[in-house]
Write a protein that holds these residues in place. Structure first.
Motif, mmCIF file in Angstrom:
data_model
loop_
_atom_site.group_PDB
_atom_site.id
_atom_site.type_symbol
_atom_site.label_atom_id
_atom_site.label_comp_id
_atom_site.label_asym_id
_atom_site.label_seq_id
_atom_site.Cartn_x
_atom_site.Cartn_y
_atom_site.Cartn_z
ATOM 1 N N ASP A 168 5.117 4.391 12.769
ATOM 2 C CA ASP A 168 3.998 4.514 13.719
ATOM 3 C C ASP A 168 2.716 4.930 13.006
ATOM 4 N N ALA A 169 2.833 5.866 12.066
ATOM 5 C CA ALA A 169 1.654 6.342 11.338
ATOM 6 C C ALA A 169 1.050 5.224 10.485
ATOM 7 N N LEU A 170 1.907 4.448 9.827
ATOM 8 C CA LEU A 170 1.417 3.355 8.976
ATOM 9 C C LEU A 170 0.773 2.246 9.814
ATOM 10 N N GLU A 171 1.394 1.914 10.945
ATOM 11 C CA GLU A 171 0.818 0.873 11.797
ATOM 12 C C GLU A 171 -0.493 1.328 12.422
ATOM 13 N N ALA A 172 -0.647 2.633 12.648
ATOM 14 C CA ALA A 172 -1.908 3.165 13.169
ATOM 15 C C ALA A 172 -3.040 2.978 12.164
ATOM 16 N N GLU A 173 -2.683 2.855 10.901
ATOM 17 C CA GLU A 173 -3.678 2.613 9.857
ATOM 18 C C GLU A 173 -3.947 1.118 9.656
ATOM 19 N N GLY A 174 -3.402 0.290 10.572
ATOM 20 C CA GLY A 174 -3.637 -1.141 10.491
ATOM 21 C C GLY A 174 -2.777 -1.840 9.458
ATOM 22 N N LYS A 175 -1.651 -1.260 9.118
ATOM 23 C CA LYS A 175 -0.782 -1.833 8.092
ATOM 24 C C LYS A 175 0.416 -2.535 8.726
ATOM 25 N N THR A 176 0.896 -3.567 8.024
ATOM 26 C CA THR A 176 2.109 -4.271 8.435
ATOM 27 C C THR A 176 3.295 -3.612 7.742
ATOM 28 N N VAL A 177 4.345 -3.341 8.494
ATOM 29 C CA VAL A 177 5.478 -2.602 7.949
ATOM 30 C C VAL A 177 6.730 -3.471 7.953
ATOM 31 N N ALA A 178 7.462 -3.432 6.840
ATOM 32 C CA ALA A 178 8.767 -4.093 6.743
ATOM 33 C C ALA A 178 9.827 -3.032 6.466
ATOM 34 N N VAL A 179 10.953 -3.140 7.160
ATOM 35 C CA VAL A 179 12.064 -2.197 6.980
ATOM 36 C C VAL A 179 13.043 -2.779 5.960
ATOM 37 N N VAL A 180 13.517 -1.919 5.049
ATOM 38 C CA VAL A 180 14.527 -2.320 4.069
ATOM 39 C C VAL A 180 15.807 -1.550 4.393
ATOM 40 N N SER A 181 16.889 -2.294 4.687
ATOM 41 C CA SER A 181 18.150 -1.634 5.029
ATOM 42 C C SER A 181 19.317 -2.417 4.438
ATOM 43 N N GLY A 182 20.431 -1.722 4.237
ATOM 44 C CA GLY A 182 21.628 -2.355 3.693
ATOM 45 C C GLY A 182 22.863 -1.953 4.458
ATOM 46 N N SER A 183 24.007 -2.230 3.885
ATOM 47 C CA SER A 183 25.280 -1.910 4.535
ATOM 48 C C SER A 183 25.423 -0.424 4.751
ATOM 49 N N GLU A 184 24.777 0.377 3.899
ATOM 50 C CA GLU A 184 24.888 1.829 4.006
ATOM 51 C C GLU A 184 23.827 2.422 4.924
ATOM 52 N N GLY A 185 23.040 1.550 5.595
ATOM 53 C CA GLY A 185 22.017 2.039 6.509
ATOM 54 C C GLY A 185 20.609 1.853 5.956
ATOM 55 N N THR A 227 0.815 -1.219 0.000
ATOM 56 C CA THR A 227 0.000 0.000 0.000
ATOM 57 C C THR A 227 0.852 1.275 0.000
ATOM 58 N N ASP A 228 2.031 1.221 0.654
ATOM 59 C CA ASP A 228 2.881 2.415 0.777
ATOM 60 C C ASP A 228 4.352 2.008 0.687
ATOM 61 N N SER A 237 17.262 2.149 3.954
ATOM 62 C CA SER A 237 16.821 2.562 2.609
ATOM 63 C C SER A 237 15.386 3.081 2.645
ATOM 64 N N GLY A 238 14.532 2.388 3.391
ATOM 65 C CA GLY A 238 13.138 2.823 3.461
ATOM 66 C C GLY A 238 12.268 1.764 4.110
ATOM 67 N N VAL A 239 10.972 1.938 4.010
ATOM 68 C CA VAL A 239 10.028 0.959 4.562
ATOM 69 C C VAL A 239 8.959 0.658 3.515
ATOM 70 N N VAL A 240 8.418 -0.561 3.627
ATOM 71 C CA VAL A 240 7.316 -0.996 2.753
ATOM 72 C C VAL A 240 6.151 -1.385 3.646
ATOM 73 N N ALA A 241 4.958 -0.879 3.337
ATOM 74 C CA ALA A 241 3.765 -1.174 4.136
ATOM 75 C C ALA A 241 2.816 -2.072 3.348
ATOM 76 N N PHE A 242 2.177 -2.992 4.063
ATOM 77 C CA PHE A 242 1.241 -3.948 3.461
ATOM 78 C C PHE A 242 -0.091 -3.908 4.215
ATOM 79 N N ARG A 243 -1.116 -4.276 3.517
ATOM 80 C CA ARG A 243 -2.385 -4.495 4.201
ATOM 81 C C ARG A 243 -3.280 -5.365 3.328
ATOM 82 N N ASP A 244 -4.029 -6.205 4.000
ATOM 83 C CA ASP A 244 -5.072 -6.971 3.307
ATOM 84 C C ASP A 244 -6.246 -6.008 3.122
#
Length: 748
Positions: free
Chosen positions: A544-561, A456-457, A563-570
């Motif tokens: 916090d804002a995405l989880e307040a909307e009932g979404k599941t959040v996954a963090v994407v990170s690498g060696s450089e720190g 979703t985001d 990168s961002g987050v991906v949000a999911f929802r059914d």
């Protein structure tokens, strides 16, 4: 007990019975057969025009069963098509038999095998004048015309004798059925009333009216039969949706075979414009599938490899190869028909009340007619012929046919209308409960929502969201986890190319990591990322804002720190919000029952403007339903195995058509189109059906009340009496047939 004795006790037999017009017909056959020794488990289906019994062959033979049914005025043919068939069931009213010959069966496969000779009550190709009822109308009509001609041409009493002859010939088959019913323990039937009325009219010299009454009775039976067949037509049309033949592919070649002989696992080829011959799964090709014949969904759906298709649906624009997943007797169409047939046998409380009422009503009418016949002559010296005549008219007026048929006719029409629009309700009791429903509870996952998460985001620390998506897709490539599939599907939709990660490994409870472009990339839980010190304040606020909307959040990170987050929802189904609006317009509360966490449930419920109860285990759902049913009439809608107990506990349990077999079996109905919007349509249909039933009861009792009074006062005579009775029955049936055209969609 010997093996032979066991076989005798457990012997099961089935027949096709022609000429049944309503539940009264089934009750008449059932009552007669249950009086025979060794006959148990009598099952009579008006919709399928079928009879099944468990029979101790040493006490009662199959031939005796057939003779008993035939004497009641019905045609009967063994399921195997081998034995005898009645030369012509004479037909009867709502409590008796009908047109000649068995009807083609509605389904397919062994349980719905069509008899060898099927040109009867249910056969649309046979016109009314080709049935036994029709022939009786023609015969009595010709006799009546001949009698009028004889009265005009012949001198003296010869004309009267012509009417007597016309009456006797016309009433003979009716009297035969009346005495057969009497021998089976049913003295109060319309045939007996007709026989007594005709004999009494002849006795007091009203031979012309007696002959006219017999003719009008026959006309009424034909009209009832025609109306009953129209009620069956919608379900019979379903059975005709499945093609008779299929193109079976074997060893690289195709050959035409009977669709009923297809086996699970075989491959069939479906060309553009062809109907799919079996439930199956597409193994090759992409095509627009028109499912309107099965589910009522007007817009074709594009389907490809791995997707399921229904028997009877149409491939609109391409060749597809389909693997058969269900045998013919268990395909979608056959299951729909079976549900409707079984629903016909599940009587509504109103219908059961009317049946009980009729048992007392008929003897009461006969007793009242006797009093009308004898009291005035004995008490005040009135003329015997006048009061006997009025008593005979009272007998005909008192026939409860219209009242008895008022409920089953409406139920049959409602079931047919619903089945054609993808709404299945298992019987009159379910319809009656659904009409009272003032609360609908919904499972969330797979019912209110599509049942699978979507992206979703996407938030990127430096604004490059496509890079975040590409890294996430690279790590998740090859995984079958639902969130991984959502990431890969979203990357494909967005046209994002990515490098597949190497040395991928799962970190239990935390996430997944893999090597991409020389760096280790992690996709996983925000909590783990925070423990590793990866998250920034902006990232934490965004999560916090995405989880307040009932979404599941996954963090994407690498060696450089980070990168961002991906949000999911059914996500909710597209029609879910509109469905809640329609339920509100109907005055029905909507409540979501879910095992999901409270935050997600609150977000979905707020989006759909409904109430919710969250973090419920299957047992908790049952407890919630039990609590709600104490104060409301509750309809529960669900789709999974875990919903089955709650569906069974609710006043009305409705399964989504895509749900599990367990949910479908435990539910009282189903939404074949998988549309939440159809819940409101189902409630509208149920309410319209109950309104129709109440109208029918008023018509039946109102007309009888008026004509009972006018008959006792001498205003109406015999022929008006039978016309009023037949007219009430026909009016009730025609009113019930209006439901066949009912629109379940909300009228603007």
């Amino acid at each position: 007990m010997s093996l032979k004795q066991v076989e005798n006790v457990a012997s099961h037999h089935s027949w096709v019975v022609g000429g049944m017009d309503c539940a009264g017909c089934a009750n008449k056959i059932r009552t007669a057969l249950e009086r025979l020794p060794g006959v148990t488990d009598v099952s009579v289906s008006v919709m399928a025009e079928s009879l099944a019994v468990s029979l101790d062959d040493e006490k009662t033979s199959r031939d005796r069963i057939e003779r008993t049914v035939r004497k009641l005025g019905y045609s009967i043919t063994p399921r195997d098509g081998g034995a005898t068939c009645a030369a012509g069931g004479e037909g009867a009213c709502c409590a008796s038999g009908g047109q000649n010959g068995p009807a083609p069966q509605l389904g397919s496969g062994p349980r719905h095998a069509t008899a060898a000779s099927s040109h009867g009550a249910g056969d649309a190709s046979v016109h009314w004048y080709g049935t036994a009822k029709g022939r009786l109308v023609i015969l009595t009509g010709l006799l009546l015309v001949a009698a009028w001609g004889a009265e005009f041409l012949l001198p003296g009493a010869l004309g009267s004798w012509a009417f007597i002859l016309a009456c006797l010939i016309g009433v003979a088959p009716i009297a035969r059925r009346a005495f057969s019913a009497l021998g089976a323990g049913m003295p109060f039937t319309i045939e007996m009333l007709m026989t007594v009325a005709a004999a009494g009219a002849l006795f007091i010299g009203a031979q012309e009216e007696a002959a006219l009454v017999v003719f009008l009775f026959a006309v009424g039976e034909v009209l009832e039969g025609v109306a009953a067949n129209r009620a069956r037509a919608g379900i019979r049309a379903l059975g005709e949706l499945v093609p008779k033949s299929a193109l079976l592919e074997e060893n690289g070649t195709t050959r035409k075979v009977e669709a009923s002989q297809l086996s699970i696992g075989q491959i069939v080829v479906v060309r553009p414009g062809d109907r799919i011959p079996a439930d199956g799964e597409i193994v090759e090709g992409i095509a627009g599938i028109d499912e309107a014949p099965v589910t009522g969904e007007s817009v074709p759906r594009t389907k490809g490899e791995g997707e399921d298709v229904f028997a009877g649906s149409i491939s609109t624009d391409a060749v597809i190869r389909v693997r058969v997943t269900r045998a013919a007797e268990n395909n979608t169409i056959a299951r729909i028909i079976r549900l409707v047939e079984e629903a016909q046998e599940a009587r509504a409380p109103t219908e059961r009340f009317i049946d009980r009422f009729s048992r007392y009503y008929m003897p009461a009418v006969v007793g009242l007619a006797l009093l009308v016949a004898v009291l005035p002559p004995l008490v005040v010296g009135a003329a015997w012929d006048v009061w006997v005549y009025r008593a005979l008219a009272l007998l005909l007026i008192g026939c409860p046919c219209a009242l008895v048929i008022s409920v089953p006719a409406s139920i049959a029409s409602s079931l047919s209308a619903g089945a054609r629009r993808g709404l299945l309700l298992k019987g009159g009791a379910v319809i009656e409960a659904a009409a009272r429903a003032d609360m609908v509870t919904f499972d969330k996952t797979g019912t209110l929502t599509v049942g699978r998460p979507v992206v979703t985001d996407i938030w990127a620390r430096e604004g490059d969201r496509s890079t975040v998506l590409a890294l996430a897709a690279g790590v998740e490539a090859g995984s079958s986890h639902p969130l991984a599939e959502a990431v890969l599907a979203h990357a494909e939709t967005q046209g994002i190319s990515f490098e597949t990660g190497r040395e991928a490994r799962v970190i239990p409870g935390r996430g997944v990591e893999a090597r991409i472009a020389g760096q280790t990339v992690f996709v996983g839980s925000p909590r783990h990322a925070q423990e590793e010190g990866v998250l920034t304040k902006d990232a934490i606020d965004r999560i916090d804002a995405l989880e307040a909307e009932g979404k599941t959040v996954a963090v994407v990170s690498g060696s450089e720190g980070l990168s961002g987050v991906v949000a999911f929802r059914d996500e909710p189904r597209q029609d879910a919000s509109a469905a809640m609006q329609e339920l509100k317009a109907l005055g029905v509360r909507a409540v979501m029952l879910t095992g999901d966490n409270a935050r997600t449930a609150a977000a979905i419920a707020a989006h759909l403007s409904m109430e919710y109860r969250a973090e419920l285990l299957p047992d908790d759902k049952v407890s919630a339903i039990r609590d709600l049913t104490a104060r409301h009439t509750v309809m529960m809608v669900g789709d999974g195995i875990n919903d089955a107990p709650a569906l069974a506990m609710a006043d009305v349990g409705i399964a989504m058509g895509s749900g599990t077999d367990v949910a479908l079996e435990s539910a009282d109905g189903a939404l074949l189109r998988n549309r939440i919007l159809d819940v409101a349509g189902m409630l509208r249909l149920a309410r319209a059906t109950m309104a129709n039933i109440h109208q029918n009861i008023v018509i039946a009792l109102g007309l009888k009340a008026v004509f009972l009074v006018t008959t006792v006062l001498g205003v109406t005579g015999l022929w008006i009496a039978i016309l009023a009775d037949t007219g009430a029955t026909v009016l009730v049936t025609l009113n019930a047939l209006r439901l066949l055209g009912f629109r379940v969609e909300r009228r603007s």
